[in-house]
Motif scaffolding. Sequence first.
Motif, PDB file in Angstrom:
ATOM      1  N   PRO A  13     -31.079   3.638   9.036  1.00  0.00           N
ATOM      2  CA  PRO A  13     -30.847   4.995   9.530  1.00  0.00           C
ATOM      3  C   PRO A  13     -32.157   5.643   9.977  1.00  0.00           C
ATOM      4  O   PRO A  13     -33.226   5.333   9.435  1.00  0.00           O
ATOM      5  N   GLN A  14     -32.051   6.540  10.958  1.00  0.00           N
ATOM      6  CA  GLN A  14     -33.249   7.195  11.470  1.00  0.00           C
ATOM      7  C   GLN A  14     -32.894   8.585  11.997  1.00  0.00           C
ATOM      8  O   GLN A  14     -31.890   8.756  12.686  1.00  0.00           O
ATOM      9  N   LEU A  15     -33.723   9.554  11.680  1.00  0.00           N
ATOM     10  CA  LEU A  15     -33.588  10.914  12.177  1.00  0.00           C
ATOM     11  C   LEU A  15     -34.835  11.254  12.969  1.00  0.00           C
ATOM     12  O   LEU A  15     -35.952  10.973  12.519  1.00  0.00           O
ATOM     13  N   THR A  16     -34.664  11.824  14.161  1.00  0.00           N
ATOM     14  CA  THR A  16     -35.806  12.288  14.943  1.00  0.00           C
ATOM     15  C   THR A  16     -35.682  13.799  15.124  1.00  0.00           C
ATOM     16  O   THR A  16     -34.580  14.333  15.256  1.00  0.00           O
ATOM     17  N   TYR A  17     -36.823  14.475  15.110  1.00  0.00           N
ATOM     18  CA  TYR A  17     -36.847  15.933  15.229  1.00  0.00           C
ATOM     19  C   TYR A  17     -38.030  16.325  16.096  1.00  0.00           C
ATOM     20  O   TYR A  17     -39.158  15.893  15.858  1.00  0.00           O
ATOM     21  N   GLY A  27     -37.400   7.693   8.432  1.00  0.00           N
ATOM     22  CA  GLY A  27     -36.642   6.493   8.108  1.00  0.00           C
ATOM     23  C   GLY A  27     -35.868   6.669   6.811  1.00  0.00           C
ATOM     24  O   GLY A  27     -35.863   7.747   6.212  1.00  0.00           O
ATOM     25  N   PRO A  28     -35.223   5.607   6.358  1.00  0.00           N
ATOM     26  CA  PRO A  28     -34.324   5.702   5.202  1.00  0.00           C
ATOM     27  C   PRO A  28     -34.991   6.182   3.926  1.00  0.00           C
ATOM     28  O   PRO A  28     -34.356   6.860   3.116  1.00  0.00           O
ATOM     29  N   ASP A  29     -36.267   5.874   3.720  1.00  0.00           N
ATOM     30  CA  ASP A  29     -36.949   6.309   2.500  1.00  0.00           C
ATOM     31  C   ASP A  29     -37.282   7.799   2.516  1.00  0.00           C
ATOM     32  O   ASP A  29     -37.631   8.363   1.476  1.00  0.00           O
ATOM     33  N   GLU A  30     -37.186   8.426   3.680  1.00  0.00           N
ATOM     34  CA  GLU A  30     -37.536   9.843   3.820  1.00  0.00           C
ATOM     35  C   GLU A  30     -36.312  10.727   4.008  1.00  0.00           C
ATOM     36  O   GLU A  30     -36.444  11.934   4.197  1.00  0.00           O
ATOM     37  N   LEU A  31     -35.131  10.129   3.952  1.00  0.00           N
ATOM     38  CA  LEU A  31     -33.885  10.852   4.216  1.00  0.00           C
ATOM     39  C   LEU A  31     -32.999  10.907   2.983  1.00  0.00           C
ATOM     40  O   LEU A  31     -32.981   9.968   2.183  1.00  0.00           O
ATOM     41  N   GLN A  32     -32.262  11.987   2.875  1.00  0.00           N
ATOM     42  CA  GLN A  32     -31.173  12.078   1.913  1.00  0.00           C
ATOM     43  C   GLN A  32     -29.906  12.244   2.735  1.00  0.00           C
ATOM     44  O   GLN A  32     -29.836  13.132   3.589  1.00  0.00           O
ATOM     45  N   VAL A  33     -28.930  11.394   2.479  1.00  0.00           N
ATOM     46  CA  VAL A  33     -27.663  11.473   3.196  1.00  0.00           C
ATOM     47  C   VAL A  33     -26.564  11.661   2.161  1.00  0.00           C
ATOM     48  O   VAL A  33     -26.481  10.900   1.196  1.00  0.00           O
ATOM     49  N   SER A  34     -25.753  12.697   2.374  1.00  0.00           N
ATOM     50  CA  SER A  34     -24.659  12.962   1.439  1.00  0.00           C
ATOM     51  C   SER A  34     -23.418  13.394   2.214  1.00  0.00           C
ATOM     52  O   SER A  34     -23.509  13.803   3.373  1.00  0.00           O
ATOM     53  N   ARG A  35     -22.292  13.297   1.559  1.00  0.00           N
ATOM     54  CA  ARG A  35     -21.027  13.736   2.167  1.00  0.00           C
ATOM     55  C   ARG A  35     -20.679  15.116   1.637  1.00  0.00           C
ATOM     56  O   ARG A  35     -20.968  15.442   0.491  1.00  0.00           O
ATOM     57  N   SER A  36     -20.059  15.921   2.496  1.00  0.00           N
ATOM     58  CA  SER A  36     -19.620  17.254   2.109  1.00  0.00           C
ATOM     59  C   SER A  36     -18.352  17.579   2.904  1.00  0.00           C
ATOM     60  O   SER A  36     -18.014  16.850   3.841  1.00  0.00           O
ATOM     61  N   PRO A  37     -17.670  18.669   2.577  1.00  0.00           N
ATOM     62  CA  PRO A  37     -16.511  19.068   3.383  1.00  0.00           C
ATOM     63  C   PRO A  37     -16.870  19.349   4.843  1.00  0.00           C
ATOM     64  O   PRO A  37     -16.011  19.293   5.715  1.00  0.00           O
ATOM     65  N   LEU A  38     -18.131  19.624   5.130  1.00  0.00           N
ATOM     66  CA  LEU A  38     -18.571  19.870   6.511  1.00  0.00           C
ATOM     67  C   LEU A  38     -18.736  18.582   7.306  1.00  0.00           C
ATOM     68  O   LEU A  38     -18.758  18.607   8.531  1.00  0.00           O
ATOM     69  N   ARG A  40     -21.087  14.697   7.127  1.00  0.00           N
ATOM     70  CA  ARG A  40     -22.260  14.073   6.508  1.00  0.00           C
ATOM     71  C   ARG A  40     -23.454  15.019   6.663  1.00  0.00           C
ATOM     72  O   ARG A  40     -23.657  15.596   7.727  1.00  0.00           O
ATOM     73  N   LEU A  41     -24.214  15.186   5.590  1.00  0.00           N
ATOM     74  CA  LEU A  41     -25.420  16.018   5.633  1.00  0.00           C
ATOM     75  C   LEU A  41     -26.632  15.100   5.575  1.00  0.00           C
ATOM     76  O   LEU A  41     -26.767  14.301   4.652  1.00  0.00           O
ATOM     77  N   VAL A  42     -27.506  15.214   6.563  1.00  0.00           N
ATOM     78  CA  VAL A  42     -28.711  14.399   6.637  1.00  0.00           C
ATOM     79  C   VAL A  42     -29.898  15.343   6.460  1.00  0.00           C
ATOM     80  O   VAL A  42     -30.089  16.271   7.248  1.00  0.00           O
ATOM     81  N   THR A  43     -30.696  15.110   5.406  1.00  0.00           N
ATOM     82  CA  THR A  43     -31.775  16.021   5.044  1.00  0.00           C
ATOM     83  C   THR A  43     -33.122  15.303   5.082  1.00  0.00           C
ATOM     84  O   THR A  43     -33.240  14.179   4.604  1.00  0.00           O
ATOM     85  N   ALA A  44     -34.117  15.992   5.647  1.00  0.00           N
ATOM     86  CA  ALA A  44     -35.498  15.481   5.666  1.00  0.00           C
ATOM     87  C   ALA A  44     -36.451  16.652   5.506  1.00  0.00           C
ATOM     88  O   ALA A  44     -36.193  17.749   6.006  1.00  0.00           O
ATOM     89  N   ASP A  45     -37.545  16.422   4.802  1.00  0.00           N
ATOM     90  CA  ASP A  45     -38.618  17.417   4.712  1.00  0.00           C
ATOM     91  C   ASP A  45     -39.485  17.277   5.956  1.00  0.00           C
ATOM     92  O   ASP A  45     -40.090  16.235   6.183  1.00  0.00           O
TER      93      ASP A  45
END
Length: 113
Positions: A13-17, A27-38, A40-45
Amino acid sequence: MIGWTTASITGQPQLTYDDGGEPLTFGPDELQVSRSPLGRLVTADIEVVPDSHTTSLVLVVPPVNLAGRKPQRVRTVAVVTRRETPFAPELPTGQLQSYKVLRLSGTAGRVDA
């Protein structure tokens, strides 16, 4: 610009900002991915300043049906949160987090290797 893939060219997985400054890639070690009613939530500092503040990005990834494997339009939001983390015996009074909501639109699609 914000980009999200569940499996980049590395298979991870990868997030770009990019807020107009220096583009950031997580990359995957820097991301938190969770499920919610909204969805998938993808979080990065996106910024950590010790004894001052941390800024995080939470991307809401809604479920998308890629019927027929055709790309589909997506509208969603991301929330940029700044948390004050001052080094002091006591936290300052008042609100310690502030939020900026980003309205996003783009395309979801399947990429075959």
